[in-house]
Design an enzyme around this catalytic site. Structure first.
Site, short mmCIF file in Angstrom:
data_model
loop_
_atom_site.label_atom_id
_atom_site.label_comp_id
_atom_site.label_asym_id
_atom_site.label_seq_id
_atom_site.Cartn_x
_atom_site.Cartn_y
_atom_site.Cartn_z
N ASP A 1 0.80 -1.18 0.01
CA ASP A 1 0.04 -0.04 0.01
C ASP A 1 0.99 1.35 -0.06
O ASP A 1 2.07 1.22 0.38
CB ASP A 1 -0.99 0.17 1.18
CG ASP A 1 -1.70 1.38 1.51
OD1 ASP A 1 -2.39 1.59 0.48
OD2 ASP A 1 -1.84 1.87 2.48
N ASP B 1 -0.29 4.92 0.64
CA ASP B 1 -0.48 6.17 1.87
C ASP B 1 -0.76 5.53 3.37
O ASP B 1 -1.17 4.58 3.40
CB ASP B 1 -2.10 6.81 1.27
CG ASP B 1 -1.99 7.22 -0.01
OD1 ASP B 1 -0.90 7.92 -0.17
OD2 ASP B 1 -2.99 7.26 -0.64
#
Length: 222
Positions: free
Chosen positions: A10, A12
């Site tokens: 991922d 953010d």
């Protein structure tokens, strides 16, 4: 035979200290390209509900994609590059860079998978030398962004759908890999559950509770 290794990151709040969508809105507001009175409160509300895992997927994704509407990718390019240099690169911790380098060296396949749209995140993936990016896709018609999205949104269960589609496009499947997935967010629980080795990175409250309950590793990069 040992399975090949697939690593999924991922972006953010995982590899990045901050949220690309929120930072992009703030960046455009400071440059007078978005109305502060209109967007600041909505931006903060979206971030809050995303962290709580309560925001609707399309509402969230298209709110941020709407900031691109009316311009072509070429018209946005100078600002996109400035955004990377000024807002993104300084927020990537050294520990995150080292983690990515470790997996680039040891995994057979590495991909970044993010709910944020491809146009905003592809330079970040390149900066980190991650060749493969799975992201929400902004719609382009007549050479300009419409402010809408295209295809399956890469968020929550959509991340798993898009992962399977991406692997199928490579004439492969998740069964061929030992999968490690890194994320900070309860929104990515479907992806983490699809992995052989889920790792919570600086997790939000709900994901931290899940990791503790299920004895899953927690990594601190910040």
């Amino acid at each position: 035979m040992a399975k090949k290794k697939l690593t999924l990151f991922d972006l953010d709040h995982t590899l990045l200290t901050g949220d690309s969508d929120v930072l992009w809105c703030d960046f455009l507001i400071r440059r007078g390209l978005l109305d502060r009175a209109e967007f600041s409160a909505r931006n903060a509300d979206m971030e809050t509900r995303y962290k709580a895992g309560t925001v609707r997927v399309r509402e969230f994704t298209e709110f941020y994609v709407s900031t691109l509407a009316g311009r072509s990718p070429e018209e946005w390019e100078p600002l996109r590059r400035e955004f990377l240099d000024v807002e993104i690169v300084p927020r990537i911790p050294d520990a995150a860079r080292e983690l990515v380098e470790q997996h680039l060296a040891s995994a057979d396949l590495v991909a970044m998978t993010t709910a944020t749209n491809r146009y905003i995140t592809e330079l970040t993936a390149r900066h980190l030398r991650i060749e493969h990016l799975i992201a929400s896709e902004p719609e382009v018609v007549g050479g300009r962004f419409t402010g809408r999205t295209s295809g399956t949104l890469n968020m929550r269960e959509g991340k798993v759908v898009r992962l399977h589609s991406w692997l199928a496009s490579r004439e492969s499947s998740i069964a061929s890999f030992e999968v490690t997935a890194f994320s900070d967010s309860i929104n990515d629980l479907p992806l983490l559950l699809a992995a052989d080795r889920p790792v919570a990175v600086d997790p939000d409250e709900k994901l931290a509770a899940w990791a503790a309950e299920h004895g899953q590793p927690v990594l601190r990069l910040r």
